[in-house]
Design a protein around this motif. Structure first.
Motif, PDB file in Angstrom:
ATOM      1  N   PRO A 155      30.688  -5.843  36.418  1.00  7.36           N
ATOM      2  CA  PRO A 155      29.832  -6.468  35.414  1.00  7.36           C
ATOM      3  C   PRO A 155      30.581  -7.369  34.425  1.00  7.36           C
ATOM      4  N   CYS A 167      34.656   0.438  40.012  1.00  4.39           N
ATOM      5  CA  CYS A 167      34.647  -0.979  40.384  1.00  4.39           C
ATOM      6  C   CYS A 167      33.277  -1.609  40.164  1.00  4.39           C
ATOM      7  N   ARG A 168      32.238  -0.961  40.679  1.00  3.57           N
ATOM      8  CA  ARG A 168      30.925  -1.584  40.700  1.00  3.57           C
ATOM      9  C   ARG A 168      30.153  -1.445  39.398  1.00  3.57           C
ATOM     10  N   LYS A 169      30.429  -0.382  38.631  1.00  5.71           N
ATOM     11  CA  LYS A 169      29.673  -0.180  37.396  1.00  5.71           C
ATOM     12  C   LYS A 169      30.436  -0.595  36.137  1.00  5.71           C
ATOM     13  N   THR A 170      31.758  -0.669  36.236  1.00  3.52           N
ATOM     14  CA  THR A 170      32.563  -0.958  35.040  1.00  3.52           C
ATOM     15  C   THR A 170      33.266  -2.306  35.115  1.00  3.52           C
ATOM     16  N   ARG A 230      28.590  -0.207  27.844  1.00  4.85           N
ATOM     17  CA  ARG A 230      27.603   0.687  28.448  1.00  4.85           C
ATOM     18  C   ARG A 230      26.520  -0.104  29.163  1.00  4.85           C
ATOM     19  N   ARG A 231      26.081   0.405  30.286  1.00  4.29           N
ATOM     20  CA  ARG A 231      25.097  -0.315  31.085  1.00  4.29           C
ATOM     21  C   ARG A 231      23.743  -0.398  30.389  1.00  4.29           C
ATOM     22  N   ASN A 232      23.444   0.566  29.511  1.00  2.00           N
ATOM     23  CA  ASN A 232      22.183   0.521  28.782  1.00  2.00           C
ATOM     24  C   ASN A 232      22.260  -0.349  27.529  1.00  2.00           C
ATOM     25  N   SER A 249      34.741   3.538  43.659  1.00  2.00           N
ATOM     26  CA  SER A 249      33.562   2.694  43.852  1.00  2.00           C
ATOM     27  C   SER A 249      32.745   2.609  42.568  1.00  2.00           C
ATOM     28  N   GLU A 250      32.595   3.743  41.912  1.00  2.00           N
ATOM     29  CA  GLU A 250      31.818   3.779  40.668  1.00  2.00           C
ATOM     30  C   GLU A 250      32.481   2.926  39.589  1.00  2.00           C
ATOM     31  N   ARG A 288      34.813   7.768  43.170  1.00  2.00           N
ATOM     32  CA  ARG A 288      35.205   7.424  41.796  1.00  2.00           C
ATOM     33  C   ARG A 288      35.666   5.973  41.721  1.00  2.00           C
ATOM     34  N   THR A 347      37.714   6.033  29.810  1.00  2.00           N
ATOM     35  CA  THR A 347      37.054   5.369  30.938  1.00  2.00           C
ATOM     36  C   THR A 347      37.679   4.008  31.199  1.00  2.00           C
TER      37      THR A 347
END
Length: 385
Positions: free
Chosen positions: A98, A92-95, A125-127, A89-90, A87, A136
């Motif tokens: 960026p 840090c790297r996805k939220t 959002r990444r999309n 890692s997710e 969690r 979040t």
């Protein structure tokens, strides 16, 4: 120790600080500072001299936030559970990365982090389709505070810039639960399926999904004198597979069983033993209560998928499997069970957690209590000669 400022180009200043070794040899530290005001450059020079004099100066580094977070994730991995590390890692790297990953760590300020949180909420959002939920972003803030706190300990930063950020407002989700009639319909609908026992244990005993799937027959007592189960483990699904760990509260608990649950578990154990014996297996105390036909354990995600699929075939409101636990808690408290007893049955670490989570059930209980006290006093008054 002394220093001076020198304008290199419009808006760019060099801060030069003279340092002297013990033998009197001079060396210089150079800092770049961006401002259109000479006075601000001089103030920054004075601030740096103060930090150096007090021993709070942090040597500038070109390490970026992204690079630091990768280092921090490696550092915390041995001290947290695999699921928690996934969690972290997710997030840090996805939220976080960026938004501020390319910022030099030593130059990270509170205003830049606040701006990143605002952007997450509007277009995170990444999309590219909208923003992230406040919950979040709230989790991202907590992880960043923890990570940068370690940077302060390691003397990469003088203070934690995330600590002073403004947390997003998170609205508490409305808790969903079935009433007694809906619970009866649920049990009847699931009775012909292999998901009946998991649903029964969740809605009649308040077990979490992971606790249901980690339960073994040696944890269950179905005798006449003792009818209970012991929650000693919980199944947790990670990218590397399912692991069994201690319950969420950190300690085992005993849950008493009703006569209905005892009867259903006895029938289930007989069916399961017959099924496994046909395959040449001999079930024992280590066998899982909820298992595949061949006795192998069920993955938490598989149970969730089956729950969603089977519930979709009914007319009942769509709720999460975890909400069956809320159903059990709500019905206990509405029936007048003392919150302390409910807390112990649910495995909450404190009664405060129970009261906070299920405060929506309390108004009706308080009204009943008020009426009972009122009736007792009226009876006492009438009884006086």
């Amino acid at each position: 120790m002394k220093g001076h400022v020198r304008e290199r180009s419009p808006g760019n200043w060099a801060i030069v600080i003279d340092l002297y070794d013990e033998d009197g040899k001079r060396r210089r530290k150079w800092h770049t500072f961006h401002t259109t005001s000479k006075r601000r450059a001089e103030e920054e020079c004075a601030r740096l001299i103060t930090l150096m004099t007090s021993g709070n100066y942090v040597e500038p580094s070109k390490q970026t936030v992204a690079e630091y977070l990768d280092e921090w994730l490696d550092f915390v991995k041995p001290s947290v559970s695999p699921k928690t590390h996934e969690r972290y890692s997710e997030i840090c790297r996805k939220t976080i990365v960026p938004q501020i990953g390319d910022v030099i760590l030593s130059k990270l300020k509170t205003d830049k982090i606040d701006a990143a949180f605002s952007k997450m909420l509007t277009s995170g959002r990444r999309n590219g389709k909208g923003g992230l939920s406040p919950r979040t972003v709230h989790h991202a803030r907590r992880v960043l505070i923890k990570a940068l706190g370690q940077a302060v300990t390691w003397e990469r930063l003088t203070k934690n810039p995330a600590q002073a950020t403004t947390p997003p407002k998170v609205e508490r989700k409305k808790m969903l639960a079935y009433d007694a009639e809906q619970t009866a319909l649920l049990l009847e609908a699931f009775r012909p399926t292999r998901s009946f026992i998991p649903v029964l244990l969740a809605v009649m005993c308040g077990l979490r999904r992971g606790e249901v799937l980690a339960l073994r027959w040696r944890h269950v007592e179905l005798g006449d004198n003792r009818r209970s189960l012991s929650v000693e483990e919980s199944a947790e699904q990670t990218k590397e597979g399912v692991r069994y760990k201690e319950p969420k509260s950190g300690k085992a608990r005993t849950v008493s069983l009703s006569s209905t649950v005892v009867a259903e578990l006895k029938a289930h154990r007989a069916r399961q033993a017959e099924e496994q014996l046909r395959l040449g297996l001999r079930p024992d105390g280590d066998s899982f209560v909820v298992a595949q036909a061949d006795g192998s354990p069920i993955q938490p995600q598989s149970l969730t998928h089956e729950w969603v699929r089977l519930l979709g075939k009914t007319t009942l409101p769509r709720i999460r499997f975890h909400d069956l636990r809320h159903t059990h808690a709500s019905q206990m408290l509405a029936a007048g069970v003392h919150p302390k007893v409910a807390s112990e049955r649910l495995g909450h670490s404190t009664i405060g957690i129970t009261l906070d989570l299920y405060s929506h059930v309390m108004p009706g209980m308080q009204a009943d209590a008020a009426e009972q006290v009122d009736a007792a006093i009226r009876s006492a008054v009438k009884a006086k000669p």
